[in-house]
Write an enzyme that holds these catalytic residues in place. Structure first.
Site, PDB file in Angstrom:
ATOM      1  N   HIS A 115      28.072  44.180 -20.985  1.00 40.76           N
ATOM      2  CA  HIS A 115      27.337  44.882 -19.921  1.00 40.76           C
ATOM      3  C   HIS A 115      28.401  45.081 -18.786  1.00 40.76           C
ATOM      4  O   HIS A 115      28.923  44.029 -18.373  1.00 40.76           O
ATOM      5  CB  HIS A 115      26.123  44.468 -19.489  1.00 40.76           C
ATOM      6  CG  HIS A 115      25.421  45.516 -18.386  1.00 40.76           C
ATOM      7  ND1 HIS A 115      25.019  46.689 -18.733  1.00 40.76           N
ATOM      8  CD2 HIS A 115      24.746  45.157 -17.423  1.00 40.76           C
ATOM      9  CE1 HIS A 115      24.519  47.335 -17.723  1.00 40.76           C
ATOM     10  NE2 HIS A 115      24.199  46.317 -16.903  1.00 40.76           N
ATOM     11  N   ASP A 132      23.454  47.898 -10.770  1.00 44.10           N
ATOM     12  CA  ASP A 132      23.416  47.671 -12.252  1.00 44.10           C
ATOM     13  C   ASP A 132      22.721  48.984 -12.854  1.00 44.10           C
ATOM     14  O   ASP A 132      21.553  49.070 -12.235  1.00 44.10           O
ATOM     15  CB  ASP A 132      22.778  46.370 -12.273  1.00 44.10           C
ATOM     16  CG  ASP A 132      22.925  46.021 -13.794  1.00 44.10           C
ATOM     17  OD1 ASP A 132      22.457  47.003 -14.730  1.00 44.10           O
ATOM     18  OD2 ASP A 132      23.148  45.049 -14.198  1.00 44.10           O
ATOM     19  N   CYS A 185      27.062  52.328 -19.377  1.00 51.12           N
ATOM     20  CA  CYS A 185      27.234  51.374 -18.080  1.00 51.12           C
ATOM     21  C   CYS A 185      28.658  51.376 -17.526  1.00 51.12           C
ATOM     22  O   CYS A 185      28.498  51.364 -16.281  1.00 51.12           O
ATOM     23  CB  CYS A 185      26.678  49.656 -18.437  1.00 51.12           C
ATOM     24  SG  CYS A 185      27.746  49.239 -19.698  1.00 51.12           S
TER      25      CYS A 185
END
Length: 226
Positions: A115, A132, A185
């Site tokens: 991630h 995030d 991401c």
């Protein structure tokens, strides 16, 4: 005429994402090289790699050297793991040629195994914010980076930072756009960095991702942001 240039750009993007030698160099600048294999991580639903993210962060820094933009320093994706594994001494020389405290913004891309996240240190406002796209919490990461800044300040300026003057904050899901799949991401953190480094509100959504990916292909090949 605009249509025509858009079609030409689209042709270049298709060619870059097309077949060819995986290790063919598609772009090189900032002492970095991006191969066809790297560019292919920008295909829909693929995970971006370090090379693409580092190159894009450098494009942001380059753009922000122009008049009217905040000054930006971007750390490599390899900075944070090095800091965590080896402490301040391991990264002390990373800023030999830069005074972090004269920058407006410091971007720290964070690779969490599968991630990507982003920390933005706003030196002007004395904030360290964790961005995030799946709303994971990053308090410990913000604290580690404050600690790093503290040591950098002592080492380079012989000056202590006052913790109470700084705000450390993990952005919540209602504060920033969130990804709705398991693969975007990297694009999210690149675009968070893009909007923040222009002092613009972050207004994009998951729906923009396919467009952003193609745009990033063109920008990396041409070494300039649109």
């Amino acid at each position: 005429p605009l249509n025509c240039s858009f079609q030409a750009m689209e042709r270049e993007v298709i060619a870059a994402l097309g077949k060819g030698e995986p290790d063919e160099i598609m772009s090189s600048a900032f002492k970095l090289k991006v191969t066809r294999q790297d560019i292919n991580t920008l295909r829909n639903l693929r995970w971006l790699n370090d090379e693409v993210i580092n190159f894009y962060m450098n494009l942001l820094v380059e753009r922000n050297k122009k008049e009217g933009y905040p000054s930006v320093h971007a750390f490599s994706t390899f900075f944070y793991p090095k800091l965590i594994s080896g402490g301040y001494q391991a990264v002390r020389r990373w800023t030999t040629n830069v005074d972090l405290f004269k920058q407006d913004l410091i971007l720290v891309p964070i690779h969490l195994r599968v991630h990507w996240a982003l920390v933005v240190i706003d030196v002007r406002k004395k904030t360290i914010k964790y961005f995030d796209s799946t709303a994971q919490k990053g308090e410990a990461i913000c604290e580690a980076l404050f600690q790093y800044l503290q040591e950098e300040s002592r080492e380079k300026r012989n000056l202590d930072l006052t913790f109470s003057e700084w705000t450390l904050h993990s952005m919540k899901s209602h504060e920033i756009p969130q990804q709705l799949n398991g693969s975007d991401c990297g694009v999210f953190i690149c675009k968070y960095a893009d909007y923040i480094s222009r002092d613009k509100p972050i207004t994009f959504t998951q729906n923009h991702m396919p467009y952003f990916r193609r745009k990033m292909v063109w920008e990396i090949i041409h070494q300039q942001l649109l």
